[in-house]
Design a protein around this motif. Structure first.
Motif, PDB file in Angstrom:
ATOM      1  N   THR A 270      24.164   4.934 -26.772  1.00  0.00           N
ATOM      2  CA  THR A 270      23.891   6.377 -26.774  1.00  0.00           C
ATOM      3  C   THR A 270      23.792   7.000 -25.394  1.00  0.00           C
ATOM      4  OG1 THR A 270      21.481   6.119 -26.771  1.00  0.00           O
ATOM      5  CG2 THR A 270      22.587   6.040 -28.906  1.00  0.00           C
ATOM      6  N   GLY A 271      23.701   6.181 -24.323  1.00  0.00           N
ATOM      7  CA  GLY A 271      23.470   6.738 -22.991  1.00  0.00           C
ATOM      8  C   GLY A 271      22.113   7.377 -22.868  1.00  0.00           C
ATOM      9  N   PRO A 286       8.195   3.814 -29.271  1.00  0.00           N
ATOM     10  CA  PRO A 286       9.529   3.905 -29.883  1.00  0.00           C
ATOM     11  C   PRO A 286      10.310   5.112 -29.368  1.00  0.00           C
ATOM     12  CG  PRO A 286       7.834   3.524 -31.541  1.00  0.00           C
ATOM     13  CD  PRO A 286       7.117   3.830 -30.270  1.00  0.00           C
ATOM     14  N   THR A 287      11.585   4.901 -29.148  1.00  0.00           N
ATOM     15  CA  THR A 287      12.476   5.965 -28.694  1.00  0.00           C
ATOM     16  C   THR A 287      13.555   6.173 -29.742  1.00  0.00           C
ATOM     17  OG1 THR A 287      12.110   5.378 -26.370  1.00  0.00           O
ATOM     18  CG2 THR A 287      14.047   6.711 -26.874  1.00  0.00           C
ATOM     19  N   THR A 288      13.725   7.398 -30.198  1.00  0.00           N
ATOM     20  CA  THR A 288      14.744   7.721 -31.201  1.00  0.00           C
ATOM     21  C   THR A 288      15.789   8.643 -30.583  1.00  0.00           C
ATOM     22  OG1 THR A 288      13.161   7.505 -33.025  1.00  0.00           O
ATOM     23  CG2 THR A 288      15.177   8.725 -33.465  1.00  0.00           C
ATOM     24  N   ARG A 289      17.036   8.293 -30.722  1.00  0.00           N
ATOM     25  CA  ARG A 289      18.138   9.088 -30.187  1.00  0.00           C
ATOM     26  C   ARG A 289      19.177   9.313 -31.281  1.00  0.00           C
ATOM     27  NH1 ARG A 289      14.904   9.788 -26.943  1.00  0.00           N
ATOM     28  NH2 ARG A 289      14.983   9.520 -24.671  1.00  0.00           N
ATOM     29  N   ARG A 290      19.842  10.464 -31.215  1.00  0.00           N
ATOM     30  CA  ARG A 290      20.932  10.753 -32.141  1.00  0.00           C
ATOM     31  C   ARG A 290      22.230  10.179 -31.597  1.00  0.00           C
ATOM     32  NH1 ARG A 290      21.076  14.668 -36.224  1.00  0.00           N
ATOM     33  NH2 ARG A 290      19.023  15.511 -36.746  1.00  0.00           N
ATOM     34  N   ALA A 291      23.079   9.754 -32.513  1.00  0.00           N
ATOM     35  CA  ALA A 291      24.397   9.239 -32.141  1.00  0.00           C
ATOM     36  C   ALA A 291      25.380   9.646 -33.220  1.00  0.00           C
ATOM     37  CB  ALA A 291      24.351   7.721 -31.981  1.00  0.00           C
ATOM     38  N   GLN A 292      26.653   9.467 -32.927  1.00  0.00           N
ATOM     39  CA  GLN A 292      27.701   9.822 -33.872  1.00  0.00           C
ATOM     40  C   GLN A 292      28.690   8.682 -34.006  1.00  0.00           C
ATOM     41  OE1 GLN A 292      29.653  13.523 -32.927  1.00  0.00           O
ATOM     42  NE2 GLN A 292      28.395  14.643 -34.406  1.00  0.00           N
ATOM     43  N   PHE A 299      23.851   9.890 -36.951  1.00  0.00           N
ATOM     44  CA  PHE A 299      22.790   8.985 -37.370  1.00  0.00           C
ATOM     45  C   PHE A 299      21.808   8.844 -36.214  1.00  0.00           C
ATOM     46  CE2 PHE A 299      25.895   6.371 -35.252  1.00  0.00           C
ATOM     47  CZ  PHE A 299      25.176   5.379 -34.603  1.00  0.00           C
ATOM     48  N   THR A 300      20.647   8.258 -36.490  1.00  0.00           N
ATOM     49  CA  THR A 300      19.639   8.066 -35.449  1.00  0.00           C
ATOM     50  C   THR A 300      19.481   6.581 -35.141  1.00  0.00           C
ATOM     51  OG1 THR A 300      17.818   7.947 -37.062  1.00  0.00           O
ATOM     52  CG2 THR A 300      18.357  10.119 -36.151  1.00  0.00           C
TER      53      THR A 300
END
Length: 477
Positions: A270-271, A286-292, A299-300
């Motif tokens: 995700t960078g 916890p770290t949550t990031r969005r991605a495609q 999705f996360t």
């Protein structure tokens, strides 16, 4: 944990992870402060100041290699806490000594090693009872801590968010309550009777509540407050999670042994630029990031706290709400350190903790995708063995980027897809529906015609309902 070279990509704009790493390094413990106990009976509260330590373990089960690996891991934990490991001792016994953890002869040898090396702390590779801690301290005359206290200390150093700090403090207090001990001069004895009553007798009637009882009452009060605060934070977490579920956003949780490369993998996918450090338990919050995906589905990805062999049950209890983030995901990405001497044992340790978290839940664990990381540093024979034993696993190197595109393809295939296939002619005046179809669904065909945009999409029921008035055909998946 393999480290991404942030300097190559963020020379002008350092990432949040880099700044957090600099802050953590600037807060290293000060060397040269003596921590030898002048009176080992007054040690109810002691902040761990680890400098020069001697490790000691009991070989009660398993092979010699497994016990060596356990002591080596304890050394890494001690170094992560900011200490210098001077020596390590192992005693072969059927079971730990109930009084001093190790036998009396080994205790004398340990005391000689402490004197010879100038160590100020002894760390035992196991969880000691209050009596074992007290008696071992009395004999070696320096501070003694166990594996559980060491891990708690590392968590206390690394926690940065309000929730993380509260969870660590709760775990520390739960560990401390049964270990409040000592009958020093500052602790008044109590006989249990009134001053004029028949119970107790002369010399046994105290002034009331003892210092030990006062401390225990204050700690229990603080524990209750922390539980309420964590419950409130958990409500916020549930709200955010519920919002993602309502929006039908698939979630992926990255789990694995500590220092397996979970944060590096999140950055590679995700960078995100989260903290990456070659240390145990570098990630606690916890770290949550969005991605495609390649076909545009959102999705996360959530980076979770790492696991370890014999993870203290106090931590599992305190971090339960955080760890359940993984149990509620649609897919578990289980990261395995391919360069570790015993990666199979890491896999088993992680699965044991996950099983403990979900033991009281009715829902089973989500599907698991095994990812063997650090392929660039692993032995080829080990990798071949792992790929044979861990069928369906993906081989990657988060540091070099090898295997990341293949992993992204597998993730896209494993993610749950929308449930309805809808064919609709959406007027140009309803462009927001087309945008939602691209964001929340999977666009199979798209054509711009005179009357609007003709779509063939796979969408969730809520979006299918919005498109219903424009649809020309609709079928379940």
């Amino acid at each position: 944990m393999t480290e991404l070279t942030h300097e190559d990509h963020y020379e002008e704009d350092p990432s949040t992870g880099e700044m957090e790493l600099e802050d953590r390094a600037s807060l290293r413990r000060v060397a040269g402060l003596s921590t030898e106990l002048a009176d080992v009976t007054e040690v109810e509260y002691r902040q761990l100041r680890l400098e020069r330590v001697v490790l000691v373990g009991v070989w009660a089960e398993g092979t010699a290699e497994q016990n060596d690996a356990s002591l080596a891991e304890l050394a890494r934990l001690a170094e992560t806490a900011g200490s210098e490991v001077l020596e390590g001792l192992v005693q072969r016994r059927v079971q730990p000594d109930p009084a001093t953890y190790i036998g009396s002869g080994k205790v004398r040898e340990l005391r000689d090693v402490v004197i010879a090396t100038g160590a100020d702390t002894v760390i035992c590779d196991g969880e000691l009872s209050p009596g074992q801690l007290r008696q071992l301290e009395e004999k070696v005359k320096v501070k003694v801590i166990d594996r559980t206290a060491l891990i708690l200390d590392i968590f206390a150093q690394h926690a940065s968010s309000k929730e993380g700090k509260a969870q660590v403090e709760l775990a520390q207090l739960q560990y401390l309550i049964p270990r409040l001990r000592g009958w020093g001069a500052s602790l008044s004895r109590q006989g249990g009777g009134r001053a004029g009553g028949a119970n107790g007798g002369v010399g046994l009637r105290g002034p009331g509540e003892t210092k030990l009882e006062t401390d225990r009452r204050r700690i229990n009060k603080r524990v209750s407050k922390l539980r309420r605060e964590i419950a409130a934070m958990d409500t916020i977490r549930e709200t955010k999670r519920g919002r993602r579920v309502a929006n039908e956003v698939p979630s992926v949780a990255i789990v694995g042994y500590t220092n397996a490369g979970k944060s590096s993998l999140l950055n590679a996918l995700t960078g995100a630029g989260v903290l990456v450090e070659d240390a145990l338990f570098a990630t606690l919050d916890p770290t949550t990031r969005r991605a495609q995906t390649a076909d545009g589905r959102t999705f996360t990805l959530t980076d979770t706290v790492g696991f370890v062999r014999h993870l203290p049950h106090q931590l599992v209890d305190a971090f339960r709400s955080t760890l359940e983030e993984a149990a509620d995901a649609d897919l578990l990405v289980h990261v395995v350190d391919g360069a570790d001497p015993a990666p199979e044992e890491q896999v088993n340790a992680v699965r044991e903790v996950l099983a403990e978290i979900t033991r009281s839940r009715k829902d089973p664990l989500p599907p698991e995708l095994l990812v063997i990381n650090k392929a660039d540093a692993a032995d080829q024979v080990t990798l071949a063995r792992l790929r044979h034993q861990l069928a369906g696993s993906v081989l990657v190197s988060a540091r070099t980027g090898a295997g990341i595109p293949e992993l992204a393809e597998v993730l896209a295939d494993r993610l749950p897809r929308p449930e309805m296939v809808v064919e609709a002619l959406v007027p140009y005046t309803r462009g927001e529906l087309v945008a939602r179809a691209h964001k929340d669904g999977e666009v199979l065909e798209e054509e711009h015609v005179e009357d609007g945009t003709r779509l063939l999409v796979r969408v969730h029921p809520d979006l299918a309902a919005a498109l219903r008035r424009f649809e020309t055909n609709s079928t379940p998946r």
